[in-house]
Design an enzyme around this catalytic site. Structure first.
Site, PDB file in Angstrom:
ATOM      1  N   SER A 142       0.859  -1.182   0.000  1.00 19.35           N
ATOM      2  CA  SER A 142       0.000   0.000   0.000  1.00 19.35           C
ATOM      3  C   SER A 142       0.895   1.231   0.000  1.00 19.35           C
ATOM      4  CB  SER A 142      -0.875   0.006   1.262  1.00 19.35           C
ATOM      5  OG  SER A 142      -1.513   1.248   1.459  1.00 19.35           O
ATOM      6  N   TYR A 155      -3.212  -0.770  10.101  1.00 20.00           N
ATOM      7  CA  TYR A 155      -3.053  -0.964   8.664  1.00 20.00           C
ATOM      8  C   TYR A 155      -1.679  -0.464   8.207  1.00 20.00           C
ATOM      9  CZ  TYR A 155      -4.368  -0.966   3.709  1.00 20.00           C
ATOM     10  OH  TYR A 155      -4.432  -1.224   2.355  1.00 20.00           O
TER      11      TYR A 155
END
Length: 250
Positions: A142, A155
Site C-alpha cells: 500500500s 493498517y
C-alpha cells in the site's frame, strides 16, 4: 516479446479473490493464460464464473485467514494437491479508529490477515517452489508502506511489514529461483476505501493530490501483477512497485 508476459501453463493462487482487487487480479491472470486457485473466507462464485468463461480451470478453497493458527495446515493441504507457480497475497482488511482509541482487537485482526497471513501463506507455498527452483510471490502492500495514514495505525504498521517481509524473503529465496515482489496500490475504488470516497471533503483532498486526477480502479493494477508474475520479471527481486496515479511523486 509478448510471450515473456504469457502465463500459459502456470497455476496462480490468489487470496481474497471474491471481489475488488483480488477478483480483478485473478481474472487478469486467467486472461494471460493461467489456471487459478482461489482462497477466501466464503464461496467465490462470481470470480469462478469469470475464469471459466475465459476457458481456464479454477479451484476454490474456503479458508478464513483471520484464523492464523489454521493457515499452515490449510495452505499445506492446498500445496499438496496442486503445483503452484504464482502466489498473489491480496487478502486484507482495514479498521479506522483514532490511534489513541485504537482497540487491541482492531489492531490484532488487521495485523493477522494483512501481515501474518502473508508470511504464513508464502512460507507454505515457498516450500514447494524452492524444491522446484522456480516461483513468483506477489504481495499487496500500500502507499501506507511508506506513509502513516490517518486513524489506521494497524493498517500502516501491517503494510510497512509487508514491504519488509517482501525484501526479507527476496534476500533468502532470489538465488533459489523464486522471485518475491510487492505492489503498492494508491487510492483504489474498492470496499476498503468506501468510507473515504463517501467523505466529500476527504475525497476531494485525495483527488487534489493525485496527478492522474482520479481514483484508481482494480484494473489499473493488473498489468503490474502480470508483469511480476511472468518471466519478464525474472530478475526483479524484493521490489515494491507503486501504482498510484502519481501520488508518491507529489
Amino acid at each position: 516479446m509478448a510471450n515473456v508476459f504469457s502465463l500459459e501453463g502456470k497455476t496462480a493462487l490468489v487470496t481474497g479473490a471474491g471481489q475488488g482487487i483480488g477478483q480483478a487480479m485473478a481474472v487478469a491472470f486467467a486472461e494471460a493464460g493461467a489456471d487459478l486457485i482461489l482462497v477466501g473466507p466464503s464461496a467465490m462464485e462470481e470470480t469462478e464464473q469469470k475464469i471459466v468463461e475465459l476457458g481456464k480451470s479454477v479451484k476454490s478453497y474456503v479458508v478464513d485467514l483471520l484464523k492464523v493458527e489454521e493457515i499452515p495446515a490449510s495452505i499445506s493441504k492446498i500445496v499438496s494437491e496442486n503445483t503452484i507457480d504464482i502466489v498473489l497475497n491480496n487478502a486484507g482488511i482495514i479498521r479506522r479508529e483514532p490511534a489513541v482509541d485504537h482497540s487491541l482487537e482492531n489492531w490484532q485482526s488487521v495485523v493477522d490477515i494483512n501481515l501474518s497471513a502473508v508470511f504464513l501463506v508464502s512460507q507454505q507455498v515457498a516450500k514447494q517452489m524452492l524444491e522446484r527452483g522456480s516461483g513468483k510471490i506477489i504481495n499487496i502492500a500500500s502507499l501506507l508502506a511508506f506513509q502513516g495514514g490517518i486513524t489506521v495505525p494497524g493498517y500502516a504498521a501491517s503494510k510497512h511489514g509487508v514491504a519488509g517481509i517482501t525484501k526479507a524473503f527476496a534476500n533468502e529465496w532470489a538465488s533459489k529461483g523464486v522471485q518475491i515482489n510487492a505492489i503498492a496500490p494508491g487510492y483504489i475504488s474498492t470496499a476498503n476505501t468506501a468510507a473515504l470516497r463517501a467523505d466529500e471533503e476527504r475525497s476531494a483532498a485525495i483527488l487534489d493530490r493525485i496527478p492522474a486526477g482520479r481514483w484508481g480502479q482494480p484494473s489499473d493494477l493488473t498489468g503490474a501483477a502480470i508483469f511480476l508474475a511472468s518471466s519478464a520479471a525474472d530478475y526483479v527481486n524484493g521490489h515494491v512497485l507503486v501504482v498510484d496515479g502519481g501520488w508518491m511523486a507529489r
